[in-house]
Design a protein around this motif. Structure first.
Motif, mmCIF file in Angstrom:
data_model
loop_
_atom_site.group_PDB
_atom_site.id
_atom_site.type_symbol
_atom_site.label_atom_id
_atom_site.label_comp_id
_atom_site.label_asym_id
_atom_site.label_seq_id
_atom_site.Cartn_x
_atom_site.Cartn_y
_atom_site.Cartn_z
ATOM 1 N N ALA A 78 -45.753 -11.085 28.219
ATOM 2 C CA ALA A 78 -45.700 -12.521 27.995
ATOM 3 C C ALA A 78 -47.018 -12.939 27.357
ATOM 4 C CB ALA A 78 -45.478 -13.265 29.313
ATOM 5 N N PRO A 79 -47.010 -14.046 26.592
ATOM 6 C CA PRO A 79 -48.233 -14.485 25.914
ATOM 7 C C PRO A 79 -49.402 -14.681 26.890
ATOM 8 C CG PRO A 79 -46.340 -15.690 25.079
ATOM 9 C CD PRO A 79 -45.856 -14.900 26.258
ATOM 10 N N GLY A 80 -50.533 -14.073 26.540
ATOM 11 C CA GLY A 80 -51.733 -14.225 27.347
ATOM 12 C C GLY A 80 -51.782 -13.395 28.607
ATOM 13 N N MET A 81 -50.798 -12.529 28.814
ATOM 14 C CA MET A 81 -50.719 -11.732 30.038
ATOM 15 C C MET A 81 -50.801 -10.240 29.712
ATOM 16 S SD MET A 81 -50.230 -14.084 32.391
ATOM 17 C CE MET A 81 -49.661 -13.149 33.814
ATOM 18 N N LEU A 82 -51.433 -9.486 30.594
ATOM 19 C CA LEU A 82 -51.343 -8.036 30.513
ATOM 20 C C LEU A 82 -49.918 -7.612 30.848
ATOM 21 C CD1 LEU A 82 -54.661 -7.012 32.326
ATOM 22 C CD2 LEU A 82 -54.227 -7.043 29.855
#
Length: 288
Positions: A78-82
Motif C-alpha cells: 500500500a502507498p507509504g507502507m512496507l
C-alpha cells in the motif's frame, strides 16, 4: 412457470480473486474452485474493535491495498507502507467476527498485521482469516435445495458479470461526459464474453467441460450495488457517476427496485476443478 432455453456458447473472459474482502483483487489465468468459490477468495477480512467487518463503504483507502499471491504467502502493498507478508499456513488466535448479519468463527492474523492495517487506514482494526471448519451458507430463499458455502463474501460463492454489460455502462457514461471504468470496480470472480449486455441477468446455469471434469454454476440472485463501484481503484477517490448512471437503467424488480449489476452464483458441480481464461462453455437462459 419456469422455462429454460437451449444452450448458447459463452467464454471465460477474465477471472478475478479478492483474497481480502474489500481490498484490491488479483487477475488470474486459472483458478481452483473450492466449496466457498475460488480458492482463497475473501478468505481474509478487516474488522473493527468490535469484530465487525470493515469495507470500502467506510474506508475507501482499502482499494489501495494490493495483494500478490505467491506459493507460500500473500504479500500486501500500500502507498507509504512496507510490504506485509502473510504466511498462507499460519494464523493466530481463534476469534468470532461479524460479516453482515452472520457471526462466524475466524482466526486473528496477529499484532503485526493488525498494526499494519491500522496504520494505513487510520483506524484501529484487525485482520482475520475465515475458519474453514465454519459452514456459512447462502440464503436458501435464492439457492433452493443447494447448500452453498461462503467465506467472507457478501453472501454467495461466485459473482458473475458480462463484458458486454460493462461496455454498455461505459457507453452510457461516455454519453454523459464521464470517463470509462473497468470491471474491477464491480469485483466479479467470473467475467463472461458471448452475452448481450447484462445477459447474465437471465442465465440459469453455466457449464464448462474441463480436463478434470465438468463445472456447473447456477445463477441465483442479482447483485445489488452499493457505493463501492464509485470508488476509483487506482486512487480511492469517491464519485457518483457510476451509481447515478446505473440507477437510470438497472433497477431490478426481483429485488424491489434495487440497482443491480452482475449475478450471484452457486456451485452445482465442480469442486476441486479449474476454471481457465479462454475456456468456452454453454449457458442456458431462464424465463419466469
Amino acid at each position: 412457470m419456469v422455462q429454460v432455453s437451449d444452450d448458447l456458447q459463452v467464454r471465460v473472459a477474465a477471472l478475478h480473486l479478492f483474497p481480502i474482502k474489500s481490498c484490491a483483487g488479483i487477475t488470474l489465468e486459472e483458478a481452483l474452485l473450492v466449496e466457498t468459490g475460488l480458492e482463497l477468495d475473501r478468505a481474509w477480512m478487516v474488522v473493527d474493535t468490535e469484530g465487525r467487518f470493515v469495507t470500502q463503504r467506510e474506508q475507501p483507502r482499502m482499494a489501495l491495498i494490493r495483494p500478490t499471491l505467491r506459493h507460500f504467502d500473500l504479500v500486501l502493498r500500500a502507498p507509504g507502507m512496507l510490504a506485509l507478508h502473510l504466511a498462507l499456513d499460519a494464523v493466530d488466535q481463534a476469534c468470532r467476527v461479524q460479516v453482515w448479519n452472520d457471526e462466524v468463527a475466524a482466526y486473528d492474523m496477529g499484532e503485526l498485521a493488525g498494526q499494519w492495517f491500522s496504520d494505513f487506514l487510520g483506524q484501529r482494526v484487525r485482520l482475520v482469516r475465515f475458519d474453514p471448519e465454519q459452514r456459512r451458507l447462502s440464503s436458501t430463499r435464492w439457492t433452493g435445495d443447494i447448500e452453498a458455502e461462503n467465506a467472507f463474501s457478501d453472501g454467495y460463492p461466485i459473482l458473475v458479470a458480462s463484458s458486454a454489460g460493462l461496455d454498455e455502462l461505459n457507453r452510457r457514461l461516455g454519453a454523459s461526459g464521464h470517463a470509462p471504468v473497468d470491471m474491477l470496480r464491480f469485483r466479479p470472480n467470473l467475467v463472461l464474453a458471448g452475452l448481450e449486455a447484462n445477459g447474465e441477468d437471465h442465465l440459469d446455469e453455466i457449464r464448462f467441460d474441463t480436463p478434470e471434469g465438468p463445472i456447473r454454476l447456477k445463477l441465483v440472485k442479482p447483485c445489488a450495488r452499493c457505493t463501492i463501484p464509485d470508488v476509483d481503484p487506482a486512487t480511492a477517490a469517491q464519485g457518483h457517476a457510476v451509481g447515478d448512471t446505473l440507477a437510470s437503467y438497472r433497477a431490478d424488480a426481483r429485488l424491489d427496485g434495487a440497482i443491480t449489476f452482475g449475478m450471484n452464483a452457486v456451485i452445482v458441480e465442480g469442486i476441486e476443478r479449474m476454471l481457465r481464461v479462454g475456456s468456452t462453455g454453454s449457458a442456458s437462459y431462464r424465463f419466469d
